[in-house]
Design an enzyme around this catalytic site. Sequence first.
Site, PDB file in Angstrom:
ATOM      1  N   GLU A 338      -4.001   3.989  -5.406  1.00 43.11           N
ATOM      2  CA  GLU A 338      -3.169   2.785  -5.527  1.00 43.11           C
ATOM      3  C   GLU A 338      -3.971   1.618  -4.987  1.00 43.11           C
ATOM      4  O   GLU A 338      -4.562   1.707  -3.901  1.00 43.11           O
ATOM      5  CB  GLU A 338      -1.869   2.938  -4.724  1.00 43.11           C
ATOM      6  CG  GLU A 338      -1.030   1.654  -4.753  1.00 43.11           C
ATOM      7  CD  GLU A 338       0.329   1.810  -4.080  1.00 43.11           C
ATOM      8  OE1 GLU A 338       0.589   2.855  -3.441  1.00 43.11           O
ATOM      9  OE2 GLU A 338       1.135   0.863  -4.192  1.00 43.11           O
ATOM     10  N   ASP A 458       8.201   2.955  -8.054  1.00 41.62           N
ATOM     11  CA  ASP A 458       7.676   2.958  -6.687  1.00 41.62           C
ATOM     12  C   ASP A 458       8.829   3.058  -5.690  1.00 41.62           C
ATOM     13  O   ASP A 458       9.957   2.641  -5.988  1.00 41.62           O
ATOM     14  CB  ASP A 458       6.920   1.629  -6.472  1.00 41.62           C
ATOM     15  CG  ASP A 458       5.988   1.688  -5.278  1.00 41.62           C
ATOM     16  OD1 ASP A 458       5.891   2.746  -4.640  1.00 41.62           O
ATOM     17  OD2 ASP A 458       5.361   0.647  -4.992  1.00 41.62           O
ATOM     18  N   GLU A 517       4.697   9.557  -1.101  1.00 38.06           N
ATOM     19  CA  GLU A 517       3.978   8.546  -0.319  1.00 38.06           C
ATOM     20  C   GLU A 517       4.168   8.795   1.168  1.00 38.06           C
ATOM     21  O   GLU A 517       5.156   9.399   1.583  1.00 38.06           O
ATOM     22  CB  GLU A 517       4.561   7.154  -0.602  1.00 38.06           C
ATOM     23  CG  GLU A 517       4.288   6.627  -1.977  1.00 38.06           C
ATOM     24  CD  GLU A 517       4.765   5.183  -2.054  1.00 38.06           C
ATOM     25  OE1 GLU A 517       3.922   4.301  -1.805  1.00 38.06           O
ATOM     26  OE2 GLU A 517       5.939   4.932  -2.344  1.00 38.06           O
TER      27      GLU A 517
HETATM   28  P1  C2E Z   1       3.838   0.275  -1.559  1.00 39.35           P
HETATM   29  O1  C2E Z   1       3.487  -0.148  -2.945  1.00 39.35           O
HETATM   30  O2  C2E Z   1       4.940   1.244  -1.399  1.00 39.35           O
HETATM   31  O3  C2E Z   1       2.529   0.773  -0.866  1.00 39.35           O
HETATM   32  C1  C2E Z   1       2.492   1.813   0.052  1.00 39.35           C
HETATM   33  C2  C2E Z   1       2.447   1.309   1.440  1.00 39.35           C
HETATM   34  O4  C2E Z   1       2.584   2.361   2.336  1.00 39.35           O
HETATM   35  C3  C2E Z   1       1.139   0.621   1.782  1.00 39.35           C
HETATM   36  O5  C2E Z   1       1.408  -0.423   2.689  1.00 39.35           O
HETATM   37  C4  C2E Z   1       0.397   1.742   2.467  1.00 39.35           C
HETATM   38  O6  C2E Z   1      -0.623   1.266   3.334  1.00 39.35           O
HETATM   39  C5  C2E Z   1       1.498   2.389   3.243  1.00 39.35           C
HETATM   40  N1  C2E Z   1       1.194   3.769   3.558  1.00 39.35           N
HETATM   41  C6  C2E Z   1       0.437   4.606   2.846  1.00 39.35           C
HETATM   42  N2  C2E Z   1       0.367   5.812   3.446  1.00 39.35           N
HETATM   43  C7  C2E Z   1       1.098   5.726   4.578  1.00 39.35           C
HETATM   44  C8  C2E Z   1       1.402   6.656   5.635  1.00 39.35           C
HETATM   45  O7  C2E Z   1       0.990   7.805   5.658  1.00 39.35           O
HETATM   46  N3  C2E Z   1       2.206   6.228   6.640  1.00 39.35           N
HETATM   47  C9  C2E Z   1       2.686   4.957   6.657  1.00 39.35           C
HETATM   48  N4  C2E Z   1       3.421   4.574   7.685  1.00 39.35           N
HETATM   49  N5  C2E Z   1       2.396   4.043   5.685  1.00 39.35           N
HETATM   50  C10 C2E Z   1       1.617   4.445   4.636  1.00 39.35           C
HETATM   51  P2  C2E Z   1       0.780  -1.822   2.523  1.00 39.35           P
HETATM   52  O8  C2E Z   1      -0.588  -1.740   1.990  1.00 39.35           O
HETATM   53  O9  C2E Z   1       1.006  -2.513   3.814  1.00 39.35           O
HETATM   54  O10 C2E Z   1       1.660  -2.471   1.412  1.00 39.35           O
HETATM   55  C11 C2E Z   1       2.997  -2.704   1.620  1.00 39.35           C
HETATM   56  C12 C2E Z   1       3.684  -3.087   0.359  1.00 39.35           C
HETATM   57  O11 C2E Z   1       3.227  -4.355  -0.095  1.00 39.35           O
HETATM   58  C13 C2E Z   1       3.423  -2.165  -0.791  1.00 39.35           C
HETATM   59  O12 C2E Z   1       4.250  -1.042  -0.703  1.00 39.35           O
HETATM   60  C14 C2E Z   1       3.765  -3.032  -1.976  1.00 39.35           C
HETATM   61  O13 C2E Z   1       5.143  -3.065  -2.168  1.00 39.35           O
HETATM   62  C15 C2E Z   1       3.317  -4.369  -1.493  1.00 39.35           C
HETATM   63  N6  C2E Z   1       2.001  -4.669  -2.093  1.00 39.35           N
HETATM   64  C16 C2E Z   1       0.768  -4.356  -1.654  1.00 39.35           C
HETATM   65  N7  C2E Z   1      -0.167  -4.862  -2.473  1.00 39.35           N
HETATM   66  C17 C2E Z   1       0.497  -5.477  -3.486  1.00 39.35           C
HETATM   67  C18 C2E Z   1       0.105  -6.206  -4.665  1.00 39.35           C
HETATM   68  O14 C2E Z   1      -1.076  -6.344  -5.002  1.00 39.35           O
HETATM   69  N8  C2E Z   1       1.096  -6.713  -5.442  1.00 39.35           N
HETATM   70  C19 C2E Z   1       2.410  -6.554  -5.143  1.00 39.35           C
HETATM   71  N9  C2E Z   1       3.328  -7.110  -5.945  1.00 39.35           N
HETATM   72  N10 C2E Z   1       2.819  -5.904  -4.051  1.00 39.35           N
HETATM   73  C20 C2E Z   1       1.874  -5.362  -3.238  1.00 39.35           C
HETATM   74 MG    MG Z   2       3.153   0.730  -4.582  1.00 38.93          MG
HETATM   75 MG    MG Z   3       5.582   2.678  -2.345  1.00 38.99          MG
END
Ligand code: C2E
Ligand code: MG
Ligand code: MG
Length: 560
Positions: A338, A458, A517
């Site tokens: 991702e 998602d 996830e």
């Molecule tokens: P998401 O799409 O559900 O992405 C998964 C999030 O869970 C990511 O947070 C990831 O770092 C985190 N995660 C993955 N594995 C684990 C784990 O084992 N434990 C825990 N506690 N967390 C884990 P991240 O990178 O902070 O992103 C948060 C959200 O921000 C994403 O949730 C997504 O909704 C949004 N996001 C990130 N990048 C983009 C983007 O380019 N465009 C859009 N529209 N939204 C984005």
């Molecule tokens: Mg996602």
């Molecule tokens: Mg997600």
Amino acid sequence: MQHIKDEDFNRIFEEMFRQITCPEIFDREVFIEVLRDVSRLFDLSKGVTEFYESITAERMKDGEVMIDYDDGREGVPIMSHRLVTQNYMVTKTTLYRPKDSWEMTEEERGKLEVVLRALVSFISRNRLEKLVERLSLYDEAGYPNLKQFTEYLGDIYAKSGLDGYAVLMYNLRNFTLVNSDLGKEVGDIVLQGHFDIMTDTVGDAGKVCRLGGDNFVAAVKKEKLDDVINVMNGVPVIFDARHEKRIMITSSAGVFPLPDGFHFERFAEILAPLFTATQEAKSEVQGNVVYTTGSESQEREHTQRIRMAFPEALKNNEFHAFYQPKVDIATGKVVGAEALCRWIQDGKVVPPGEFIPVLETNSDICRLDFRILEIVCKDIRRWLDSGMPVTRISVNLSRKHLVDVDLVQHLIGIVDEFHIPHEYIEFEFTETTNEVHAENLKQIVNALQKNDIAVAVDDFGMGYSSLNLIREIPWDVIKLDRGFLPQKKDDEQSVTALMYKHVASMANDIGLECVTEGVETKEQVEILRKNNCMIAQGFYYDRPLPVTDFEQRMETGYRG
Ligand code: C2E
Ligand code: MG
Ligand code: MG
């Protein structure tokens, strides 16, 4: 004959000038001592200073009279100096000597006159400063004003911090009616009466000041807050004591209980949220007292900052794609990843939680998503061109895209510009409860699939999950939110464990690729395995990685 030694005079004169010309070293005690020395030197029996705020006040004898020096001997006035400032403030000092004292020479009179003039000018300036200072702390009706309030609060803040304080802003309800029904004069009495009740209630545990009109601010220790709120909820205010006439006055108040360790740089950080809360209190929707935590305005500032910085950041390529592997738990192979956006600002990584919600308040998020897709396509192109392993990369798309009729065309345009085979691209959408959006989402998913691009739902299980959305929309992939994943404390019969089991089995039965996830532990990997959800994404394998680290992972994979 000369009675005063030059050296005595010079010494005293010099000290007096040092005192009255240097406010930094001015010392009242020393100054009084100097005046005494002068009086002894010239054998004065008394010095009297009169001070009036205006010439009219002087005529009415309505001012201050200060005895600067009096040794108790009878005396007659021998010299007087009167100074009128530009704004008609009057300072007048008169010196007295006993009748039978020695005769002063012309030169001695001259010296005394210089001392007297210097003294009067000093007292006049000093009084003027005090007056201006006093006036600046009160409004035209004599109420303590906002300046006094901020000085009060600023002093406490500097000395001991504002722990244990609450600040409120309030407005007397229906006060215009009081003025129009009972007359402005009674209105003024009521205003003053209410102010007196408030200052009594607050006592020395705070301060009440007037902002203007019938608006006030107050700072008060939290233990007095209940009493103050009672006043806000209504108190009888006497406006005609003789006839025992009173009127009930309630107020609309915004209250900001300052959290411990509260830090601020500008008073606006306290007053702005209070103002908003007071406006809400006036609207009566949430009652006449509305509490604020102050964070609303911090949030607004944060939003503003992000919004302003965004276009520049986009231009400067400050946004990067980090890749979090999706792993086949049976083989340890990287089967996808991702792309997660990171803003690298001045060398620091800003996580998406800090800026994505802001960008989602307008369509900036769409520009960002297109940019991330471009970066991802560029990376895939490079991998293809250099013969590196390539997997499918999923890109998040905000709900904000759902109203864009050209979305699919735009996305495919980018993918094709880099000549990326469509099988390498996947898009993630979160669920939506909005019916119009759901309909659009369905069409978008269909159109993408027609172009052989996979689509994932998602965060399934978060927010308002709807099974309907699974039935209505032909997803390729379902990503189970980490909230669904049983934790250590959950046994196999726990609701979480049972739900996870059934949702995973549903996904398999429908034929959706199932990704879990937020997999953080070995035990959780075992839960996935037991429930036949074979693809994991989570910290157990890796956090989202910078592209070069991810490239390495694609080569090595993990131990199965
Ligand atoms: P998401 O799409 O559900 O992405 C998964 C999030 O869970 C990511 O947070 C990831 O770092 C985190 N995660 C993955 N594995 C684990 C784990 O084992 N434990 C825990 N506690 N967390 C884990 P991240 O990178 O902070 O992103 C948060 C959200 O921000 C994403 O949730 C997504 O909704 C949004 N996001 C990130 N990048 C983009 C983007 O380019 N465009 C859009 N529209 N939204 C984005
Ligand atoms: Mg996602
Ligand atoms: Mg997600």
